[in-house]
Design an enzyme around this catalytic site. Structure first.
Site: not given
Length: 331
Positions: A97-99, A236
């Site tokens: 998972l990205d930040a 996104r």
């Protein structure tokens, strides 16, 4: 406690990653807490050896010295001499998972790291809740990105949104069949479709097996997405493309993973639970389910494709347009 505790740490468990925390920091924090717990265990009593020490003769008033056999501890294994018993652990991260994203993050400890590769080869789906905001577009598809456009959204209705979601799901279902390399006219294809185990046989672009609208309160809306081989950036971008299809614009305000394969939010340990006893219990509790699910999903023709590199093949950043997948899949 040390070796016995280490023996119960081989396996998989899930942690809840909050937004704003990098996955590397989460892994390092978990490792630090596990080492702290392993080293806090009571060590065996130090060995004793016989030494001949020079001292006064018992019961004698004279100052004469003599050698006396005395049992004294050896400090060769004392923590202040040799340091902590455990200094590092091998901990692997599954689908990252990205930040900015949050949710279920699967970790493998010790021999459990090989199970992360099995999870990848099984091509298990993951669930996300994705929050969108109508009316503006940014350069990185996030709400806090650089604003590039503002639009109206009064004409957008839930019916229009659900119509677009149905088109997206239909195109991805066709692509899933193509990447699964199965003949739709066979009994095998029918059984796989009914049981929901139709999976790609190798690496593919992001594939969505389901997408629906959970809430619609303009300018905000909430989507539930079931997918595989995705990145959070692609999710996104999906919100951005949906906004364009609605003759408006949209940005993503939150991406949250609610399920990764057979791990759900109920299995994910919170920050206050990243300690040795909680992680040991989580690994032992999940072990039977992990074994059963991997055996079920790693059937003939599945899980035989090895990763193309020794890195993390599920973190591919290759661009994939959610709405244009059908046209590319036909080539």
């Amino acid at each position: 406690m040390g070796l016995a505790g280490l023996a119960r740490l081989h396996g998989l468990f899930a942690a809840y990653k909050p937004p704003g925390l990098k996955w590397k920091h989460l892994r390092d924090t978990v490792e630090l807490q596990l080492l702290k717990g392993l080293n806090a265990g009571k060590r065996p009593a130090s060995e004793h050896r016989v030494r001949f020490l020079l001292g006064p003769v018992e019961g004698s008033e004279e100052k004469e010295l003599t050698l006396t056999a005395t049992s004294v501890p050896t400090f060769i294994d004392h923590p202040l001499v040799c340091g902590p018993a455990f200094t590092s652990l091998k901990i692997g991260i599954g689908h990252r998972l990205d930040a900015q994203a949050s949710g279920v993050l699967v970790l493998g400890v010790g021999r459990g790291r090989s199970l992360l590769t099995d999870m990848y080869n099984a091509h298990l789906t993951k669930d996300y809740t994705v929050h969108g905001l109508l009316g503006k577009a940014t350069d990185d598809f996030c709400e806090d990105g650089r604003l590039v456009e503002k639009t109206t959204y009064d004409h957008v209705t839930r019916e229009k949104l659900e119509r677009i979601l149905a088109r997206i799901q239909g195109s991805h279902q066709k692509a899933l069949v193509m990447y699964s390399n199965v003949d739709l006219q066979t009994q095998e294809a029918y059984e796989m479709a009914v049981s929901g185990v139709m999976r790609p046989t190798n690496k593919s672009p992001m594939l969505m097996t389901g997408i629906r609208c959970l809430q619609f309160a303009p300018p905000e809306f909430l989507l539930e997405v079931q997918c595989m081989h995705e990145t959070q950036k692609q999710l996104r971008r999906l919100v951005h493309e949906i906004g364009l299809e609605l003759k408006s614009t949209a940005v993503c305000t939150q991406v949250r993973r609610t399920r990764d394969g057979f791990f759900t939010l109920d299995d994910a340990l919170l920050r206050t639970q990243w300690d040795l006893p909680s992680i040991q219990d989580a690994i032992q509790s999940a072990a039977p389910r992990v074994a059963a699910e991997l055996e079920k999903n790693l059937g003939p023709g599945l899980g035989t494709q090895q990763p193309s590199s020794p890195g993390w093949p599920w973190d591919s950043e290759e661009p994939s347009s959610a709405l244009g997948l059908e046209s590319r899949a036909g080539h």
